[in-house]
Design a protein around this motif. Structure first.
Motif: not given
Length: 490
Positions: A175-180, A200-210, A233-239
């Motif tokens: 988790d620490e390596a992923k955070k970095f 932090e919100q993007l990170k949560k979305l990204y975990v689900t995406f992965m 879809s949500t990540i793309l809206k953010f970008i």
């Protein structure tokens, strides 16, 4: 109508049928003349996919590959991912495949991967479009940028993560390596600051995406794949929102400190292309680097001499910096990390973050007497070469000294700085792929690992808190329990 008239009317059809039968016969004769590698095509449609993807220890090639190589040799046929496939554990064929990208072979990932990463993702693109996207990435990851801006950012984000480690407490190193790596890529790609709510919100979305990228492609309610598509879809809206913010400022005012700004200012890509590029680079730049760092943290405690030699190397660098009155690492310091490069090479060889690649034959190819038919899937298995006892002495043993020129396994003297770099491009070592699709972020990945190891060995001793948590290939490499460790200051 007379018989002769009927025959004249039917003659073109009879000739066409005759020609069709001749062509069919020739095609069948061609097929029978093909000398396919030995192998087993398995069940209809499923083939042998389930057995091939069964999880196994990441420092092995798995029971499926071992049995198939033992029975059929290093090149064999199978039916994987719903397609007839040639599997290669042969170093020469793997090189041949990668070097002939675009001529004899091309990238061919399952459609489900493209569905999640997007049709403009660098992972699934082929030909000129892939070349153009790769050039954008290489320009942004230029040597000059690595030496200055990125070097500072990598060290800053390393210290941010290591600075939060609590003495003698158990925590997940993975988790620490992923955070970095996530924080670094989010900053590098879109100037997002670590710890901020949007990051932090993007990170949560990204975990689900992965989770969806590596799950069965079942687009049904409640499945990981469906949730990943929703997250995408949500990540793309953010970008897209971030893009609009930049564009409202006017193109001439867009900064080039991050990839989004650089692409908006220096490329002619469409909105959809930019969105997929940003998403796929966030995926590529975060996931593989974090697993590599976690693997180094896992392998090193089993090799105390390596940790000792790393500490010596990095202590010398730290002392020289103190004498010079400097605090930040620079490129000259990085070049002095010679044994560190050997540790990085060995981590990548033994851990095999990317285990195999997806390709397909563009035309009939003959190799070592075997035929690879046009249209067949081809899987060069990188891990099988890295773990081949004929190519690497005691391949399942973590031995960084194998990368030194003198190849003295437990030598603890100086090493030639060029030895490990030349090994990185050696014929049998391809952790970053090869040919025209060689990973654009390979130098950044090595820099991240080196800087993280520098501060890790100087500031911490650590032990594995769960001796049963080992890296597994699913086929993506992962620690099921997150690699818990206990860290304390020297």
């Amino acid at each position: 109508m007379s018989d002769s008239e009927i025959i004249l009317c039917l003659l073109p059809s009879i000739v066409a049928l005759f020609l069709f039968l001749i062509l069919l016969r020739r095609k069948q004769n061609h097929k029978t003349r093909l000398n396919l590698p030995p192998g087993n095509m398995g069940w209809p449609f499923l083939g042998e996919t389930i057995g091939y993807l069964k999880p196994y220890s990441a420092i092995t090639i798995g029971k499926f590959m071992e049995e198939h190589i033992s029975r059929y040799g290093k090149i064999y046929k199978s039916n994987l991912f719903g397609e007839p496939t040639i599997v290669s554990a042969d170093a020469g064929l793997n090189r041949f495949i990668l070097q002939n990208e675009g001529r004899l072979f091309e990238c061919s990932y399952p459609r489900s991967i493209g569905g999640i990463l997007g049709k403009w993702s660098m992972l699934v693109l082929v030909g000129d479009m892939h070349r153009d996207m790769r050039m954008i990435s290489l320009n942004f990851l230029s040597h000059a940028r690595l030496r200055t801006h990125l070097m500072r950012e990598v060290e800053k984000h390393t210290l941010l993560v290591l600075g939060s480690w609590k003495e003698n407490s158990v925590f997940s190193a993975q988790d620490e390596a992923k955070k970095f790596t996530f924080n670094l890529m989010a900053k590098h790609i879109m100037s997002l600051d670590p710890g901020k709510p949007e990051t932090e919100q993007l990170k949560k979305l990204y975990v689900t995406f992965m989770k969806g990228v590596v799950s069965p492609p079942l687009n049904l309610p409640g499945t990981a794949y469906r949730r990943a598509l929703q997250s995408r879809s949500t990540i793309l809206k953010f970008i897209e929102c971030k893009m609009k913010e930049r564009l409202t400022e006017g193109t001439e005012n867009i900064g080039e400190d991050d990839l989004l700004g650089w692409v908006l200012k220096n490329s002619n890509l469409s909105k959809e292309q930019i969105l997929d590029l940003i998403l796929s680079l966030l995926f590529a730049g975060h996931e593989t680097s974090s697993v590599s760092i976690a693997l180094a943290i896992y392998f090193l405690p089993s090799c105390p001499n390596a940790i000792l030699q790393l500490r010596e190397e990095h202590s010398e660098i730290a002392k020289a910096k103190k004498l010079a009155g400097e605090t930040e690492l620079n490129w000259e310091d990085y070049k002095k990390m010679e044994f560190t490069q050997c540790v990085i090479c060995e981590t990548l060889r033994l851990g095999n973050v990317v285990r195999f690649l997806h390709r397909k034959a563009l035309k009939d190819v003959r190799y070592k007497g075997y035929d690879i038919p046009c249209g067949w899937k081809v899987l060069p298995v990188i891990a099988a070469v890295h773990l081949d006892p004929l190519l690497f002495d005691h391949p399942q043993h973590f031995n960084p000294w194998r990368w030194q020129q003198n190849n003295n396994h437990h030598h603890r003297g100086s090493s030639s700085s060029s030895s490990c770099y030349t090994s990185m491009t050696s014929n049998n070592f391809m952790p970053f792929g090869g040919g025209p699709r060689l990973c654009a972020g390979s130098e950044l990945a090595k820099l991240e690992m080196a800087v993280f190891i520098h501060h890790l060995v100087l500031n911490f001793h650590w032990e594995l808190a769960d001796p049963f948590d080992k890296p597994f290939a699913f086929p993506f490499v992962d620690f099921q329990n997150g690699l818990p460790i206990t860290a304390h200051t020297p």
